[in-house]
Scaffold this motif. Structure first.
Motif, mmCIF file in Angstrom:
data_model
loop_
_atom_site.group_PDB
_atom_site.id
_atom_site.type_symbol
_atom_site.label_atom_id
_atom_site.label_comp_id
_atom_site.label_asym_id
_atom_site.label_seq_id
_atom_site.Cartn_x
_atom_site.Cartn_y
_atom_site.Cartn_z
ATOM 1 N N ILE A 79 0.883 -1.163 0.000
ATOM 2 C CA ILE A 79 0.000 0.000 0.000
ATOM 3 C C ILE A 79 0.921 1.213 0.000
ATOM 4 O O ILE A 79 1.703 1.399 0.944
ATOM 5 C CB ILE A 79 -0.892 0.053 1.261
ATOM 6 C CG1 ILE A 79 -1.705 -1.223 1.419
ATOM 7 C CG2 ILE A 79 -1.785 1.286 1.215
ATOM 8 C CD1 ILE A 79 -2.347 -1.375 2.791
ATOM 9 N N LEU A 80 0.872 2.009 -1.057
ATOM 10 C CA LEU A 80 1.662 3.231 -1.138
ATOM 11 C C LEU A 80 0.783 4.385 -0.676
ATOM 12 O O LEU A 80 -0.257 4.662 -1.283
ATOM 13 C CB LEU A 80 2.154 3.474 -2.573
ATOM 14 C CG LEU A 80 3.127 2.436 -3.120
ATOM 15 C CD1 LEU A 80 3.348 2.640 -4.617
ATOM 16 C CD2 LEU A 80 4.446 2.496 -2.363
ATOM 17 N N ASP A 81 1.189 5.047 0.381
ATOM 18 C CA ASP A 81 0.417 6.119 1.018
ATOM 19 C C ASP A 81 1.186 7.422 0.813
ATOM 20 O O ASP A 81 2.267 7.607 1.375
ATOM 21 C CB ASP A 81 0.262 5.722 2.499
ATOM 22 C CG ASP A 81 0.116 6.857 3.489
ATOM 23 O OD1 ASP A 81 -0.176 8.004 3.095
ATOM 24 O OD2 ASP A 81 0.300 6.581 4.691
ATOM 25 N N TRP A 82 0.626 8.302 -0.044
ATOM 26 C CA TRP A 82 1.296 9.590 -0.289
ATOM 27 C C TRP A 82 0.314 10.616 -0.806
ATOM 28 O O TRP A 82 -0.720 10.281 -1.362
ATOM 29 C CB TRP A 82 2.439 9.409 -1.279
ATOM 30 C CG TRP A 82 3.571 10.402 -1.109
ATOM 31 C CD1 TRP A 82 3.887 11.104 0.012
ATOM 32 C CD2 TRP A 82 4.522 10.788 -2.095
ATOM 33 N NE1 TRP A 82 4.985 11.888 -0.209
ATOM 34 C CE2 TRP A 82 5.401 11.715 -1.493
ATOM 35 C CE3 TRP A 82 4.736 10.428 -3.414
ATOM 36 C CZ2 TRP A 82 6.457 12.299 -2.178
ATOM 37 C CZ3 TRP A 82 5.789 11.007 -4.088
ATOM 38 C CH2 TRP A 82 6.641 11.931 -3.478
ATOM 39 N N HIS A 83 0.674 11.889 -0.663
ATOM 40 C CA HIS A 83 -0.207 12.992 -1.045
ATOM 41 C C HIS A 83 -0.271 13.226 -2.559
ATOM 42 O O HIS A 83 -1.031 14.070 -3.014
ATOM 43 C CB HIS A 83 0.216 14.285 -0.340
ATOM 44 C CG HIS A 83 1.563 14.764 -0.761
ATOM 45 N ND1 HIS A 83 2.721 14.312 -0.163
ATOM 46 C CD2 HIS A 83 1.942 15.615 -1.727
ATOM 47 C CE1 HIS A 83 3.756 14.884 -0.757
ATOM 48 N NE2 HIS A 83 3.312 15.671 -1.710
ATOM 49 N N THR A 84 0.505 12.491 -3.311
ATOM 50 C CA THR A 84 0.441 12.574 -4.769
ATOM 51 C C THR A 84 0.586 11.164 -5.318
ATOM 52 O O THR A 84 1.066 10.269 -4.637
ATOM 53 C CB THR A 84 1.541 13.513 -5.321
ATOM 54 O OG1 THR A 84 1.329 13.701 -6.727
ATOM 55 C CG2 THR A 84 2.924 12.976 -5.079
ATOM 56 N N CYS A 85 0.146 10.985 -6.548
ATOM 57 C CA CYS A 85 0.225 9.636 -7.115
ATOM 58 C C CYS A 85 0.869 9.625 -8.490
ATOM 59 O O CYS A 85 1.331 8.593 -8.951
ATOM 60 C CB CYS A 85 -1.166 9.009 -7.199
ATOM 61 S SG CYS A 85 -2.329 9.920 -8.233
ATOM 62 N N GLU A 86 0.922 10.755 -9.147
ATOM 63 C CA GLU A 86 1.369 10.794 -10.536
ATOM 64 C C GLU A 86 2.820 10.357 -10.728
ATOM 65 O O GLU A 86 3.203 9.974 -11.822
ATOM 66 C CB GLU A 86 1.153 12.180 -11.126
ATOM 67 C CG GLU A 86 1.985 13.261 -10.453
ATOM 68 C CD GLU A 86 1.665 14.661 -10.937
ATOM 69 O OE1 GLU A 86 0.895 14.811 -11.900
ATOM 70 O OE2 GLU A 86 2.198 15.604 -10.332
ATOM 71 N N ILE A 87 3.610 10.356 -9.693
ATOM 72 C CA ILE A 87 5.012 9.944 -9.767
ATOM 73 C C ILE A 87 5.136 8.433 -10.009
ATOM 74 O O ILE A 87 6.090 7.967 -10.619
ATOM 75 C CB ILE A 87 5.769 10.350 -8.474
ATOM 76 C CG1 ILE A 87 7.253 10.018 -8.594
ATOM 77 C CG2 ILE A 87 5.171 9.701 -7.266
ATOM 78 C CD1 ILE A 87 8.087 10.448 -7.400
ATOM 79 N N PHE A 88 4.147 7.648 -9.545
ATOM 80 C CA PHE A 88 4.233 6.191 -9.632
ATOM 81 C C PHE A 88 3.845 5.720 -11.024
ATOM 82 O O PHE A 88 2.791 6.100 -11.537
ATOM 83 C CB PHE A 88 3.332 5.530 -8.592
ATOM 84 C CG PHE A 88 3.578 5.999 -7.182
ATOM 85 C CD1 PHE A 88 4.859 5.930 -6.628
ATOM 86 C CD2 PHE A 88 2.555 6.511 -6.421
ATOM 87 C CE1 PHE A 88 5.094 6.359 -5.329
ATOM 88 C CE2 PHE A 88 2.781 6.947 -5.118
ATOM 89 C CZ PHE A 88 4.051 6.873 -4.577
ATOM 90 N N PRO A 89 4.676 4.866 -11.638
ATOM 91 C CA PRO A 89 4.360 4.370 -12.992
ATOM 92 C C PRO A 89 3.010 3.652 -13.026
ATOM 93 O O PRO A 89 2.635 2.957 -12.080
ATOM 94 C CB PRO A 89 5.497 3.390 -13.294
ATOM 95 C CG PRO A 89 6.621 3.812 -12.402
ATOM 96 C CD PRO A 89 5.963 4.349 -11.157
ATOM 97 N N GLU A 90 2.319 3.816 -14.129
ATOM 98 C CA GLU A 90 1.005 3.203 -14.313
ATOM 99 C C GLU A 90 1.062 1.689 -14.114
ATOM 100 O O GLU A 90 0.147 1.097 -13.545
ATOM 101 C CB GLU A 90 0.491 3.528 -15.714
ATOM 102 C CG GLU A 90 -0.865 2.953 -16.030
ATOM 103 C CD GLU A 90 -1.321 3.257 -17.434
ATOM 104 O OE1 GLU A 90 -2.076 2.418 -17.976
ATOM 105 O OE2 GLU A 90 -0.945 4.295 -18.008
ATOM 106 N N ARG A 91 2.148 1.059 -14.542
ATOM 107 C CA ARG A 91 2.251 -0.407 -14.470
ATOM 108 C C ARG A 91 2.258 -0.920 -13.027
ATOM 109 O O ARG A 91 1.984 -2.088 -12.782
ATOM 110 C CB ARG A 91 3.507 -0.905 -15.199
ATOM 111 C CG ARG A 91 4.814 -0.548 -14.519
ATOM 112 C CD ARG A 91 6.044 -1.017 -15.299
ATOM 113 N NE ARG A 91 7.256 -0.698 -14.593
ATOM 114 C CZ ARG A 91 7.857 0.478 -14.583
ATOM 115 N NH1 ARG A 91 7.346 1.475 -15.286
ATOM 116 N NH2 ARG A 91 8.964 0.675 -13.890
#
Length: 194
Positions: A79-91
């Motif tokens: 579970i990745l918990d962060w205030h932004t998500c766009e940094i994480f690759p779609e895959r």
């Protein structure tokens, strides 16, 4: 091949309840999931270029952060918990949960955290303008994004239950029968021989 469990991203404006949701989900999940508070990971491992006094936050070294997270995301079960998500690759993402909160409630939560006025205003504006939700929509397929209200303990309880339900469905859709048998046999308690 070992079972791969889902990668769930829980994101939202600061104060929407990401870490609380992630911790409760980790505890309630029918499969092992590791909660990674990405902001804490950045601080603890110096995955940043320093502290920005004006914005009262760290300037993240995205390359170092993603290099650290890549093998974990590839293995799944996080579970990745962060205030932004766009940094994480779609895959990486199997599910992206965007937590939303009424701006008045959010303001009160951030005041309780002793955020500076400028940071409260910035985060409140981001929530009103749906910045994090739009980032998710711009970065991931629509069918894996869920937008959840996070204003009360009842919302929290319902959200975690709904995500657990999603995990159960994900398992049915993604676990092959032979893997399912292996998973079930690993989870059974074997009686002690007499």
């Amino acid at each position: 091949m070992p079972q791969r469990y889902p990668v769930i991203i829980i994101t939202g404006t600061p104060g929407t309840g990401k870490s609380t949701h992630a911790q409760l989900l980790q505890d309630a999940s029918p499969v092992p999931l590791k909660h990674i508070n990405v902001g804490q990971l950045v601080k603890d491992n110096s995955f940043h270029h320093g502290f920005d006094e004006q914005w009262q936050s760290y300037t993240v070294d995205e390359d170092k952060l993603l290099d650290e997270l890549e093998p974990l995301a590839s293995a799944g079960g996080i579970i990745l918990d962060w205030h932004t998500c766009e940094i994480f690759p779609e895959r990486w993402a199997d599910l992206v949960v965007v937590l939303r909160c009424n701006h008045t409630i959010l303001w009160e939560r951030l005041e309780k955290r002793n955020y500076p006025l400028k940071k409260i205003q910035e985060n409140n504006e981001a929530e009103i303008m749906e910045v994090v939700l739009q980032e998710a929509r711009d970065s991931y397929p629509q069918q894996i994004i869920v937008d959840l209200k996070s204003e009360s303990s009842q919302d929290l309880e319902n959200n975690v239950a709904n995500i657990v339900e999603w995990i159960n469905q994900w398992l049915k859709d993604n676990v092959h029968e032979d893997e399912e048998d292996d998973t079930l046999s690993r989870n059974r308690t074997v009686p002690a021989s007499r």
